[in-house]
Structures are given as structure tokens and as C-alpha cells.
Design an enzyme around this catalytic site. Structure first.
Site, PDB file in Angstrom:
ATOM      1  N   GLY A   9      -0.739  39.562  59.296  1.00  0.00           N
ATOM      2  CA  GLY A   9      -2.040  39.128  59.800  1.00  0.00           C
ATOM      3  C   GLY A   9      -2.232  39.526  61.252  1.00  0.00           C
ATOM      4  N   ALA A  10      -3.170  40.451  61.487  1.00  0.00           N
ATOM      5  CA  ALA A  10      -3.418  40.940  62.857  1.00  0.00           C
ATOM      6  C   ALA A  10      -4.654  40.281  63.455  1.00  0.00           C
ATOM      7  CB  ALA A  10      -3.561  42.456  62.850  1.00  0.00           C
ATOM      8  N   ASN A 105      -4.430  27.039  59.714  1.00  0.00           N
ATOM      9  CA  ASN A 105      -5.215  25.842  60.029  1.00  0.00           C
ATOM     10  C   ASN A 105      -5.243  24.905  58.831  1.00  0.00           C
ATOM     11  OD1 ASN A 105      -6.190  25.632  62.634  1.00  0.00           O
ATOM     12  ND2 ASN A 105      -7.898  27.018  62.277  1.00  0.00           N
ATOM     13  N   ALA A 131      -7.064  31.939  71.679  1.00  0.00           N
ATOM     14  CA  ALA A 131      -7.131  33.400  71.745  1.00  0.00           C
ATOM     15  C   ALA A 131      -8.298  33.875  70.902  1.00  0.00           C
ATOM     16  CB  ALA A 131      -5.829  34.014  71.232  1.00  0.00           C
ATOM     17  N   LYS A 184      -4.006  17.427  63.766  1.00  0.00           N
ATOM     18  CA  LYS A 184      -4.789  18.644  64.026  1.00  0.00           C
ATOM     19  C   LYS A 184      -5.924  18.766  63.008  1.00  0.00           C
ATOM     20  CE  LYS A 184      -5.255  22.848  65.984  1.00  0.00           C
ATOM     21  NZ  LYS A 184      -4.561  24.006  65.430  1.00  0.00           N
ATOM     22  N   SER A 252     -13.308  27.603  66.368  1.00  0.00           N
ATOM     23  CA  SER A 252     -12.940  28.729  65.500  1.00  0.00           C
ATOM     24  C   SER A 252     -13.897  28.847  64.314  1.00  0.00           C
ATOM     25  CB  SER A 252     -11.496  28.558  65.006  1.00  0.00           C
ATOM     26  OG  SER A 252     -11.335  27.319  64.339  1.00  0.00           O
ATOM     27  N   GLU A 264     -12.605  28.256  56.917  1.00  0.00           N
ATOM     28  CA  GLU A 264     -11.479  27.580  56.266  1.00  0.00           C
ATOM     29  C   GLU A 264     -11.865  26.167  55.836  1.00  0.00           C
ATOM     30  OE1 GLU A 264      -7.529  29.477  58.190  1.00  0.00           O
ATOM     31  OE2 GLU A 264      -8.888  28.617  59.672  1.00  0.00           O
TER      32      GLU A 264
END
Length: 305
Positions: A9-10, A105, A131, A184, A252, A264
């Protein structure tokens, strides 16, 4: 020679980890989706990390899932909805003592991955690092945070934590990682969907304090019912602190929707609502929030699962 880190995963976190590991002189291998992505990557010459305004490119070797070499340490940094199928494709390459670090996540994908690779040790991670990608094969380090790692079934810390120390990745081994993951999840459920529906940065939720407080009360009730009282403790105060501390940031999920990417939702709100149903717990505001978000995603022509 130390064991190579294979990074699947990039995206933003995968690239962030890969570049810092490479910067520390550790062996890293990037695993890409297909030959076309591999050609694109090779043309770019590597992964670029932008930190404090300075860009540095690291020529991390890359491969596809078809590469025959064995994998002993795999950082799974793809989205939660891709994790199970992506790991399943790599299963034949995993060594008998393989370890997987799962950076997804929400909840649900970790168990799905563990099921397809029962021979491997699966270590869950919960990160607060910020990021984002500002181009292909580039990541901007936006917010220094922390990563907790743990294995609910095997509390002994792995020796490769020394690599994270060398790579200057702030971390801690947690003997109660499930509490971290649930906390989280609750934070994400209280913040991310509302930023999408109200079309705002995190700080915009300070105008919707009543709605946030109601959601926090229901999420705390869910955490208590799931046997996670520590994750429920002072949840509203923590959510308000995060909203204030990240006021200028876009969540995100907001970024996914803005870039017309799949969210997600199934591993965040979807998982919370599914567990509430299993426990016969009536959480009307949380359920309504999921319905509103699903309808919003469908109205944009985006997947709602």
C-alpha cells in the site's frame, strides 16, 4: 542483514513508513497493485517524503504481488476494505514465521486478515500521525504523532521494534491494543462523518457541539457494553480536544469524499452500528448518522459500503 520490510500500500501512511525506514538504512520493499503501477513508480524514481518543506526521494525497490521472494515482515498499509483481499493474494509468499503489521482504520478488517493467514502473527497498530499525498509517490508529513502496536493473543513485543526506533517512528507496545483500537474508532465515528455531512474542517464541528456530545454519549454506551470501559472514559472531552487540536485539518473521510474515493464507513460507523445491533443496543443518533452518511455518499455516486 536485517529482515526486509515489505510495505503493501503506497498511500500516505505506507509511504510515510517506507521512506523513514529507508532513510534509516533499513531494507524496504514496496509491493504494488500491478505491472502498470510498477512502471509508473519506476519512472518516478522512488518515494518522496516532504518534511518541513524539504522534499527527499528514496529509491525504495518495488515489486508486484507476483514476485516469488518470501515475505517475513509485511506492513499492511492499504485501506481497510482492500486489506483482506490484498493479503490473500500474498498468502502463498508468506514464510512460516511471518508477521503482519496492520495499519487499518476502524475495526473488522484485522479479524478478516487474520482469518485468511492463520499461520501468521497479526499485530494491530493505531496511529495518530498525520500525512497526506500531494502527488503520485509523494507524501507530506503533516503532523507528528504516535503509533501504538499490540497483539491481543500474544502480548510479548517483537524484536523489530528496534527498527522503528532507528527510523524515528514514535511508538509504544501496548498490552491492551483493543482498548486503543476501540477508542480510535469512537473518535473517528464522532468526528469524520460529521465533517463530511457539514462540509467542514475538523474545527467546524465546534459549531455543532450538541450533536457531537450526543454521539459521544451513545458511543460511550457502546464501548461500555463491549467491555471497553477504559476506551469510554472521558470520551467527549477527548473528542473536543482532538477537534480543537486539529481544527485546521480535514478528516481522512472528508479527504476521501473530496477526492471521490471510497470511504471506510463499513469499518467505522458500520462496524459500530453492527456491534450495537448484536448487543441489542438502541443507539438512535448513531444509526441515523450512518443512514445520513450512506444517503450522502449515494447522492455523490460513491460506494456506501
Amino acid at each position: 542483514m536485517s529482515t526486509p520490510w515489505h510495505v503493501l500500500g503506497a498511500g500516505s501512511l505506507g509511504t510515510l513508513w517506507a521512506t523513514r525506514l529507508a532513510r534509516a538504512g533499513l531494507p524496504v520493499r514496496l509491493i504494488l497493485r500491478d505491472a502498470e503501477r510498477l512502471r509508473s513508480y519506476q519512472a518516478a524514481g522512488g518515494l518522496t517524503l516532504v518534511e518541513h518543506g524539504a522534499a527527499t526521494t528514496y529509491a525504495v525497490p518495488a515489486q508486484t504481488a507476483a514476485d516469488p521472494k518470501r515475505i517475513r515482515r509485511l506492513l499492511v498499509a492499504c485501506k481497510a476494505y482492500d486489506a483482506e483481499s490484498a493479503v490473500a493474494r500474498l498468502a502463498p509468499r508468506l514464510s512460516a514465521d511471518a508477521e503482519l503489521i496492520l495499519l487499518q482504520n476502524g475495526l473488522g478488517s484485522q479479524d478478516a486478515v487474520a482469518t485468511v493467514v492463520p499461520q501468521a502473527r497479526c499485530i494491530s497498530a493505531s496511529s495518530t500521525e498525520g500525512a497526506f499525498r500531494d502527488g503520485d509517490w509523494r507524501v507530506v508529513f503533516a503532523g507528528h504523532g504516535f503509533t501504538w502496536l499490540g497483539d491481543a493473543g500474544h502480548p510479548v513485543a517483537p524484536i523489530w521494534l528496534d527498527d522503528l526506533q532507528a527510523a524515528n517512528i514514535p511508538h509504544e507496545w501496548s498490552t491492551d491494543i483493543l482498548t486503543r483500537l476501540w477508542r480510535k474508532l469512537a473518535l473517528n465515528c464522532a468526528i469524520n462523518p460529521l465533517t463530511v455531512l457539514h462540509d467542514c474542517r475538523n474545527g467546524g464541528l465546534e459549531q455543532h457541539q450538541c450533536e457531537v456530545a450526543t454521539l459521544c454519549a451513545e458511543l460511550a454506551e457502546l464501548l461500555e457494553r463491549c467491555g471497553q470501559p477504559a476506551a469510554a472514559l472521558d470520551l467527549q472531552q477527548e473528542v473536543e480536544r482532538v477537534i480543537h487540536a486539529t481544527a485546521a485539518n480535514y478528516s481522512s473521510m472528508y479527504q476521501d469524499v473530496a477526492n471521490r474515493r471510497r470511504t471506510e464507513i463499513s469499518y467505522l460507523l458500520g462496524h459500530a452500528c453492527k456491534v450495537a445491533t448484536r448487543h441489542q443496543l438502541n443507539l438512535p443518533h448513531l444509526t441515523q448518522l450512518q443512514q445520513r452518511l450512506v444517503e450522502h455518499l449515494r447522492s455523490l455516486g460513491l460506494p456506501s459500503d
